[in-house]
Design an enzyme around this catalytic site. Structure first.
Site, PDB file in Angstrom:
ATOM      1  N   SER A 140       0.839  -1.208   0.000  1.00 28.26           N
ATOM      2  CA  SER A 140       0.000   0.000   0.000  1.00 28.26           C
ATOM      3  C   SER A 140       0.865   1.246   0.000  1.00 28.26           C
ATOM      4  CB  SER A 140      -0.898   0.021   1.241  1.00 28.26           C
ATOM      5  OG  SER A 140      -1.549   1.275   1.332  1.00 28.26           O
TER       6      SER A 140
ATOM      7  N   TYR B 142      -2.372  -0.668  10.506  1.00 29.01           N
ATOM      8  CA  TYR B 142      -2.362  -1.187   9.120  1.00 29.01           C
ATOM      9  C   TYR B 142      -0.997  -0.957   8.475  1.00 29.01           C
ATOM     10  CZ  TYR B 142      -3.679  -1.324   4.112  1.00 29.01           C
ATOM     11  OH  TYR B 142      -3.753  -1.575   2.755  1.00 29.01           O
TER      12      TYR B 142
HETATM   13  N1  LIG Z   1      -8.512  -0.704  -1.909  1.00 26.46           N
HETATM   14  C1  LIG Z   1      -7.505   0.127  -1.717  1.00 26.46           C
HETATM   15  O1  LIG Z   1      -7.661   1.370  -1.787  1.00 26.46           O
HETATM   16  C2  LIG Z   1      -6.125  -0.413  -1.457  1.00 26.46           C
HETATM   17  C3  LIG Z   1      -5.043   0.473  -1.526  1.00 26.46           C
HETATM   18  C4  LIG Z   1      -3.760  -0.006  -1.288  1.00 26.46           C
HETATM   19  C5  LIG Z   1      -3.570  -1.347  -0.986  1.00 26.46           C
HETATM   20  N2  LIG Z   1      -4.633  -2.185  -0.910  1.00 26.46           N
HETATM   21  C6  LIG Z   1      -4.363  -3.603  -0.588  1.00 26.46           C
HETATM   22  O2  LIG Z   1      -4.811  -4.360  -1.701  1.00 26.46           O
HETATM   23  C7  LIG Z   1      -5.225  -5.655  -1.261  1.00 26.46           C
HETATM   24  C8  LIG Z   1      -6.611  -5.933  -1.818  1.00 26.46           C
HETATM   25  O3  LIG Z   1      -7.499  -4.905  -1.374  1.00 26.46           O
HETATM   26  P1  LIG Z   1      -8.957  -4.753  -1.999  1.00 26.46           P
HETATM   27  O4  LIG Z   1      -9.260  -3.324  -2.125  1.00 26.46           O
HETATM   28  O5  LIG Z   1      -9.079  -5.646  -3.178  1.00 26.46           O
HETATM   29  O6  LIG Z   1      -9.820  -5.341  -0.756  1.00 26.46           O
HETATM   30  P2  LIG Z   1     -11.214  -6.128  -0.735  1.00 26.46           P
HETATM   31  O7  LIG Z   1     -12.049  -5.798  -1.924  1.00 26.46           O
HETATM   32  O8  LIG Z   1     -11.761  -5.883   0.628  1.00 26.46           O
HETATM   33  O9  LIG Z   1     -10.758  -7.648  -0.878  1.00 26.46           O
HETATM   34  C9  LIG Z   1     -10.043  -8.277   0.149  1.00 26.46           C
HETATM   35  C10 LIG Z   1      -9.918  -9.745  -0.201  1.00 26.46           C
HETATM   36  O10 LIG Z   1      -9.181 -10.406   0.845  1.00 26.46           O
HETATM   37  C11 LIG Z   1      -9.846 -11.616   1.166  1.00 26.46           C
HETATM   38  N3  LIG Z   1      -9.550 -11.978   2.550  1.00 26.46           N
HETATM   39  C12 LIG Z   1      -9.519 -11.153   3.631  1.00 26.46           C
HETATM   40  N4  LIG Z   1      -9.230 -11.857   4.731  1.00 26.46           N
HETATM   41  C13 LIG Z   1      -9.068 -13.147   4.337  1.00 26.46           C
HETATM   42  C14 LIG Z   1      -8.763 -14.354   5.029  1.00 26.46           C
HETATM   43  N5  LIG Z   1      -8.562 -14.374   6.356  1.00 26.46           N
HETATM   44  N6  LIG Z   1      -8.671 -15.495   4.322  1.00 26.46           N
HETATM   45  C15 LIG Z   1      -8.872 -15.493   2.994  1.00 26.46           C
HETATM   46  N7  LIG Z   1      -9.158 -14.382   2.283  1.00 26.46           N
HETATM   47  C16 LIG Z   1      -9.266 -13.223   2.948  1.00 26.46           C
HETATM   48  C17 LIG Z   1     -11.326 -11.306   0.919  1.00 26.46           C
HETATM   49  O11 LIG Z   1     -12.038 -12.468   0.623  1.00 26.46           O
HETATM   50  P3  LIG Z   1     -13.204 -13.072   1.534  1.00 26.46           P
HETATM   51  O12 LIG Z   1     -13.909 -11.938   2.210  1.00 26.46           O
HETATM   52  O13 LIG Z   1     -14.019 -13.867   0.592  1.00 26.46           O
HETATM   53  O14 LIG Z   1     -12.453 -13.917   2.486  1.00 26.46           O
HETATM   54  C18 LIG Z   1     -11.246 -10.447  -0.344  1.00 26.46           C
HETATM   55  O15 LIG Z   1     -11.198 -11.268  -1.491  1.00 26.46           O
HETATM   56  C19 LIG Z   1      -5.145  -5.629   0.262  1.00 26.46           C
HETATM   57  O16 LIG Z   1      -3.965  -6.266   0.674  1.00 26.46           O
HETATM   58  C20 LIG Z   1      -5.109  -4.160   0.597  1.00 26.46           C
HETATM   59  O17 LIG Z   1      -4.431  -3.925   1.834  1.00 26.46           O
HETATM   60  C21 LIG Z   1      -5.919  -1.765  -1.153  1.00 26.46           C
END
Ligand SMILES: NC(=O)c1ccc[n+]([C@@H]2O[C@H](COP(=O)([O-])OP(=O)(O)OC[C@H]3O[C@@H](n4cnc5c(N)ncnc54)[C@H](OP(=O)(O)O)[C@@H]3O)[C@@H](O)[C@H]2O)c1
Length: 239
Positions: A139, A152
């Site tokens: 991130s 975080y």
């Molecule tokens: N969105 C942003 O603005 C942003 C910015 C920078 C970095 N990121 C990083 O990018 C990555 C993806 O973020 P996103 O925006 O795509 O988030 P998201 O839409 O909330 O998706 C998160 C994913 O993680 C899975 N997950 C969470 N806990 C889990 C567990 N214990 N076991 C298995 N699967 C798990 C969820 O699946 P289930 O709920 O089905 O388990 C879901 O598929 C993360 O690492 C986040 O920190 C996001």
């Protein structure tokens, strides 16, 4: 170049992980999709199967060590070796250090740091055999630490340490390791961040999950004369 390779993707049921899965499917990559919600994984799988030669879904919680053990067994049975490992699963909690329970830090540590460590360790013999590639979705917050993001950000800085150390350890085996640091990306996680902060959520002005996915695919496809180590990507439109 990626055609018929095998990719394992955590967080494949939503957001960035889902977009990466679908872009890899477009490159005819075989997919192991991981998440806790089977219905959401199945939705992604049904789209991916239109272009990918093989797609399997694995409903598991990456914070549970026994689930990682089962996963290794199933992947070996269903696919054999692994070429690409994408760590996209992640969670976020906010709050001032003075008042935010340490249990929330533990929860983020288990998901954002410990799970990618253990999953990497588990699949590394196969990735080394295949001279594979490992991607950590980090991130941009690690460069711009804000109040209330301490827990975080601490987990994401730890994730960078693991990725950097891993790269130094496995480069000589022919394995490439990429960290990407996205800014605000449209999706459920960003919607909840904006709600907590009391800020407007306008997904059209943010990075799109497909932007992140396409950037990663480009890095994965580079010839073996090059290695991308770290990618910063942020929304072009400033809110
Ligand atoms: N969105 C942003 O603005 C942003 C910015 C920078 C970095 N990121 C990083 O990018 C990555 C993806 O973020 P996103 O925006 O795509 O988030 P998201 O839409 O909330 O998706 C998160 C994913 O993680 C899975 N997950 C969470 N806990 C889990 C567990 N214990 N076991 C298995 N699967 C798990 C969820 O699946 P289930 O709920 O089905 O388990 C879901 O598929 C993360 O690492 C986040 O920190 C996001």
């Amino acid at each position: 170049m990626l055609k018929n390779q095998v990719a394992v993707i955590t967080g494949a049921s939503s957001g960035i992980g889902k977009a990466i899965a679908l872009e890899l499917a477009n490159q005819s990559v075989k997919l192991c999709l991981i998440g806790r919600h089977l219905n959401k994984l199945d939705e992604v799988a049904s789209i991916a199967r239109k272009t990918s030669p093989q797609v399997c879904t694995y409903q598991l919680d990456i914070t549970q060590d026994e689930d990682i053990g089962y996963l290794k067994t199933y992947i070996e049975k269903d696919f054999g070796e692994v070429d690409i490992l994408i760590h996209s699963a992640g969670i976020i909690s906010f709050g001032e250090i003075q008042t935010t329970p340490v249990a929330l830090l533990d929860e983020q540590y288990r998901t954002n740091v410990r799970a990618p460590y253990l999953l990497t360790q588990t699949l590394l013999p196969s990735l080394i055999k295949r001279q594979g590639q490992i991607v950590f979705i980090n991130s941009i917050t690690i460069h711009t630490i804000k109040a209330c993001f301490g827990q975080y950000t601490a987990t994401k800085q730890a994730l960078k340490a693991i990725a950097d150390s891993l790269r130094a350890e496995v480069n000589s085996d022919g394995v490439r390791v990429i960290s990407i640091y996205p800014g605000s990306t449209a999706g459920p996680m960003q919607a909840s961040i904006r709600e907590t902060e009391g800020r407007e959520y306008n997904p059209a002005r943010l990075l799109q999950p497909e932007d992140v996915a396409n950037t990663i695919i480009g890095a994965l496809q580079l010839p073996r004369t090059a290695e991308v180590t770290d990618i910063n990507i942020r929304p072009f439109l400033k809110t």
